[in-house]
Design a protein around this motif. Structure first.
Motif, PDB file in Angstrom:
ATOM      1  N   THR A  92       0.841  -1.194   0.000  1.00 25.74           N
ATOM      2  CA  THR A  92       0.000   0.000   0.000  1.00 25.74           C
ATOM      3  C   THR A  92       0.879   1.249   0.000  1.00 25.74           C
ATOM      4  N   THR A  93       0.495   2.235  -0.792  1.00 28.29           N
ATOM      5  CA  THR A  93       1.224   3.499  -0.884  1.00 28.29           C
ATOM      6  C   THR A  93       0.299   4.639  -0.479  1.00 28.29           C
ATOM      7  N   ALA A  94       0.825   5.600   0.263  1.00 28.98           N
ATOM      8  CA  ALA A  94       0.024   6.744   0.692  1.00 28.98           C
ATOM      9  C   ALA A  94       0.713   8.047   0.308  1.00 28.98           C
ATOM     10  N   VAL A  95      -0.098   9.084   0.127  1.00 27.80           N
ATOM     11  CA  VAL A  95       0.404  10.433  -0.133  1.00 27.80           C
ATOM     12  C   VAL A  95      -0.206  11.369   0.901  1.00 27.80           C
ATOM     13  N   LEU A  96       0.637  12.181   1.514  1.00 33.02           N
ATOM     14  CA  LEU A  96       0.175  13.268   2.378  1.00 33.02           C
ATOM     15  C   LEU A  96       0.431  14.585   1.653  1.00 33.02           C
ATOM     16  N   LEU A  97      -0.594  15.369   1.474  1.00 37.00           N
ATOM     17  CA  LEU A  97      -0.449  16.702   0.889  1.00 37.00           C
ATOM     18  C   LEU A  97      -0.563  17.701   2.032  1.00 37.00           C
ATOM     19  N   VAL A  98       0.481  18.495   2.234  1.00 37.12           N
ATOM     20  CA  VAL A  98       0.597  19.348   3.421  1.00 37.12           C
ATOM     21  C   VAL A  98       0.621  20.808   2.983  1.00 37.12           C
ATOM     22  N   VAL A 125       5.507  11.002   0.288  1.00 36.29           N
ATOM     23  CA  VAL A 125       5.186   9.669  -0.231  1.00 36.29           C
ATOM     24  C   VAL A 125       5.563   8.651   0.830  1.00 36.29           C
ATOM     25  N   LEU A 126       4.600   7.822   1.234  1.00 34.65           N
ATOM     26  CA  LEU A 126       4.819   6.789   2.238  1.00 34.65           C
ATOM     27  C   LEU A 126       4.732   5.430   1.556  1.00 34.65           C
ATOM     28  N   HIS A 127       5.834   4.705   1.537  1.00 34.36           N
ATOM     29  CA  HIS A 127       5.880   3.396   0.890  1.00 34.36           C
ATOM     30  C   HIS A 127       5.477   2.302   1.874  1.00 34.36           C
ATOM     31  N   ASP A 128       4.774   1.303   1.363  1.00 35.07           N
ATOM     32  CA  ASP A 128       4.406   0.128   2.156  1.00 35.07           C
ATOM     33  C   ASP A 128       3.874   0.549   3.520  1.00 35.07           C
ATOM     34  N   ILE A 129       2.866   1.441   3.520  1.00 36.48           N
ATOM     35  CA  ILE A 129       2.387   2.056   4.752  1.00 36.48           C
ATOM     36  C   ILE A 129       1.453   1.147   5.531  1.00 36.48           C
ATOM     37  N   GLY A 130       0.916   0.125   4.878  1.00 36.68           N
ATOM     38  CA  GLY A 130       0.068  -0.825   5.580  1.00 36.68           C
ATOM     39  C   GLY A 130      -1.396  -0.449   5.596  1.00 36.68           C
ATOM     40  N   GLY A 131      -1.738   0.753   6.032  1.00 36.64           N
ATOM     41  CA  GLY A 131      -3.140   1.165   6.071  1.00 36.64           C
ATOM     42  C   GLY A 131      -3.275   2.625   6.435  1.00 36.64           C
TER      43      GLY A 131
END
Length: 735
Positions: free
Chosen positions: A345-351, A400-406
């Motif tokens: 799972t990949t996540a994006v935080l826009l700050v 960008v958060l790689h292999d974030i899990g959830g």
């Protein structure tokens, strides 16, 4: 399928090395027929897959046909009494096999590159070919040339196959160095490795003919090379048939592609060492070769360091030291590709920093830069080393958060970043406090493209900014619902039309400079029974994804045409999704609604985006049919998409809508007005109408008028309004 071919390959390989020459030849032939037969079928299937573009279909058909020529080669050599000396009919089939592969290789689409990058990739590919040519010269051509009694026919017989292999290597090196669509990246690698085995087998045969022409050869090593080549080629065709992830195909480069020239240099110098060792007078040759290698290695290492420094500068924000937008997009795309393959799972935080503008305006740009640098340190400290923090521009950052899990893990990172801003930042002895609004979006394996994931994070970030309060982040998945048994936003949207939850607002379009009402644009809103008003940038992409955009779009058109009957002579603009244009009945349904509501076709304008016009011919056919009915077509957000003049000259476009971004740039300077002025001039030359979107100030309206603009819309003139208020405006204008 691949497992079966792999099993046949291993069995054939074992028999080739363990059995007698006669049995080995039979096993070799059966292994080749199995691989090529499966490869032919897999190539045709890859060419016929739904959604495959015309160019890719041609490539895989050529590869499939090349397998047939290899089958023909085996059959022609196996025919009793067949000619075995070059040139034989079987040689013609084998040459055709390689030529077709060369054509297919050169047809692969390449990643976009500057002219300098294209020239560099050609030079690098030629370096690889020169390295192979050195091998060809040393192993085959050189010995034959030294023997003056060798006929040209014998030289050609030994050299023609390796030379053709070098052409294929050149084409594949070109693709490896430039990169290609993500869907073909693994097949290209398999083809490249297979070609190396092909070259090795042909070079081995040529070498043995040149150096030991009278010695019997059992053919085991060249059999093994050819078997391996066919297995890898077949694996490439099978891999092309693997299930697609659902993401758009993105061009990308091979990370190891840039190392090919250095590997070629290594091969060349290795060959020089071997040649020097075989010379009788080894001492001077060996010393010179080692010295040349040392100099080259030092120069190459220096070039690598300079290149890394240059790449670092090109991918880094100069102020904060974080990654820039280019690097962020590259890492995000690569992370999503890797997550699709590995199930991560990949996540994006826009700050977004709140309060930066006030600091910049009151304390000066130097203080603003210091604040950005301090916040960049907070951002870097709040993430793991494997993740990436970037500055996208201004006071907008992304992670960008790689292999974030959830989602919970992504929220934990957002919580750390938000907590870091609780402490004031000291700037010139003055404590400065800032806060952040963070949007979180998460993509499961092969779920979203980079643009879709970033858009979701953007929607969530603005939701967090509007909401305010102690919680300074929002997650897009939470906006979609589905917690505690609550129906998801997807489920609700499926029933929104039938449930009467949609309503239309109309934003006036006015003439310049007098502001006379000349038209309206219909804008849909969703009044959710539990969540309140939901913006279209949230539910329109969702409607496209779940397949209800057709129903929603026809409802909007029907409502707008019905309301227009109360506004005689007023033009009505309705937005059309690219997904609607893909539907076979679109033009038929539009004409039926126009007739059923009594709408004047000449007063209806359908707004389409540039992205909708790069598909196949069906959308263009719809537009032509509707234009023939008298319905007008407007190109929305002109200049932000593909912007090909071909669309303006070959399609029935009547109006260009100048994107709000170009209107926002109007600041009284020539630079700020350059794009808007160019679009206005272009429209006059082509005889097209123009409407400027997003006009928010009187100064922008005046400048548009001076530039020759005649129509505009935006908050400066009026916000979107219910149909009843438009009726009042029409009545006042007529009265």
């Amino acid at each position: 399928m691949l497992a079966g071919v792999g099993g046949g390959y291993v069995v054939s390989l074992v028999i080739v090395f363990a059995a007698s020459p006669e049995v080995a030849a039979i096993a070799f032939g059966m292994g080749i027929l199995l691989s090529t037969g499966v490869g032919f079928v897999a190539g045709l299937r890859a060419a016929g897959r739904p959604g495959t573009d015309r160019r890719s279909r041609l490539i895989w058909r050529l590869i499939a046909v090349s397998f047939l020529f290899q089958i023909a080669t085996m059959v022609l050599f196996a025919v009793p009494g067949a000619k075995m000396t070059f040139p034989a009919p079987a040689d013609g089939a084998r040459i055709s096999f390689v030529v077709l592969l060369c054509v297919a290789t050169w047809a692969f689409p390449l990643s976009r590159a500057t002219s300098l990058e294209r020239r560099k990739s050609v030079l690098d590919a030629l370096t690889v070919v020169v390295s192979g040519s050195m091998l060809l010269w040393y192993l085959i051509l050189g010995p034959y040339m030294a023997d003056r009694g060798t006929s040209a026919g014998i030289v050609a017989a030994a050299a023609v196959y390796p030379m053709l292999d070098l052409l294929l290597i050149f084409g594949l090196a070109r693709v490896l160095l430039r990169g290609t669509d993500s869907s073909a990246r693994r097949p290209i690698l398999l083809l490249a490795v297979g070609t190396l085995f092909l070259f090795a087998g042909d070079a081995w045969v040529g070498y043995m003919q040149a150096h030991t022409p009278d010695v019997y050869r059992d053919g085991k090593w060249d059999f093994a090379c050819v078997l391996t080549m066919h297995f890898l080629f077949t694996a490439a065709a099978i891999d092309q048939n693997r299930p697609r992830t659902g993401l758009a195909s993105r061009p990308g480069r091979y990370r190891l592609g840039g190392n090919l020239p250095y590997a070629a240099i290594g091969v060349g110098y290795g060959l020089m060492i071997i040649a020097a060792w075989h010379e009788q007078n080894r001492f001077p040759w060996s010393g010179l070769t080692v010295g040349g290698i040392a100099i080259t290695v030092l120069v190459v290492l220096r070039q690598i360091m300079v290149q890394r420094e240059s790449d670092e500068v090109a991918a880094t924000d100069g102020l904060t030291g974080l990654a820039n937008r280019f690097r962020f997009s590259e890492v995000l795309g690569r992370g999503l590709d890797r997550g699709g393959r590995n199930g991560h799972t990949t996540a994006v935080l826009l700050v977004d920093m709140n309060g930066f503008k006030q600091v910049n305006d009151t304390m000066g740009h130097k203080a603003g830069d210091a604040l950005l640098t301090a916040f960049a340190r907070m951002l870097r400290d709040g993430i793991l080393g494997s993740d990436l923090a970037a500055r996208l521009g201004g006071d907008e950052f992304a992670v960008v958060l790689h292999d974030i899990g959830g989602v919970a893990n992504a929220e934990a990172v957002a919580r750390r970043i938000a907590a870091a801003t609780d402490e004031p930042v000291m700037i010139d002895g003055t404590p400065v406090r800032v806060s952040v609004s963070i949007g979180i979006a998460v993509s499961g394996p092969a779920e979203l493209s980079p643009d879709e994931l970033l858009h979701r994070a953007d929607v969530a970030m603005y939701h967090a900014k509007r909401r305010g309060g102690a919680t300074r982040w929002a997650c897009f998945d939470d906006l979609m619902g589905g917690d505690d048994g609550e129906p998801s936003l997807e489920d609700d949207l499926r029933t929104a039309v039938a449930g009467g939850q949609l309503r239309l607002l109309y934003q006036p379009i006015v003439g310049l400079p007098d502001g006379e009402l000349i038209g309206v644009e219909a804008l849909v809103r969703w009044e959710h029974p539990r969540r309140g008003t939901i913006a279209p940038d949230v539910f329109i992409p969702l409607a496209e994804r779940i397949g209800v955009i057709g129903e929603l779009g026809l409802w909007v058109l029907r409502e707008a045409c019905t309301s227009a009957q109360r506004w005689p002579g007023l033009q009505v603009n309705v937005n059309v999704s690219p997904c609607q244009l893909d539907e076979d009945r679109f033009s038929t349904d539009v004409r039926a609604i126009v007739r059923a509501t009594g709408m004047d076709p000449g007063l209806l304008v359908l707004e389409v985006t540039e992205s909708a016009l790069i598909a196949e011919e069906v959308p263009r056919a719809h537009l032509q049919i509707l234009s023939d009915e008298g319905i007008r077509i407007a190109l929305d957000d002109f200049g932000t998409g593909y912007s090909s003049l071909r669309y303006l000259t070959q399609l029935p476009i009547d109006t260009l809508k100048i994107d709000r971004g170009f209107v926002a740039s109007l600041d009284g300077t020539a630079e700020g007005a350059a794009v808007a002025q160019a679009v206005l001039r272009l429209s006059r030359v082509l005889g097209l109408d123009t409407v400027a979107e997003g006009v928010e100030t009187a100064a922008q309206a005046r400048e548009l008028t001076l530039l020759g603009g005649t129509k505009a819309q935006g908050f400066h003139f009026a916000r979107p309004q219910p149909a009843e208020q438009i009726s009042e405006l029409v009545t006042a204008a007529l009265g």
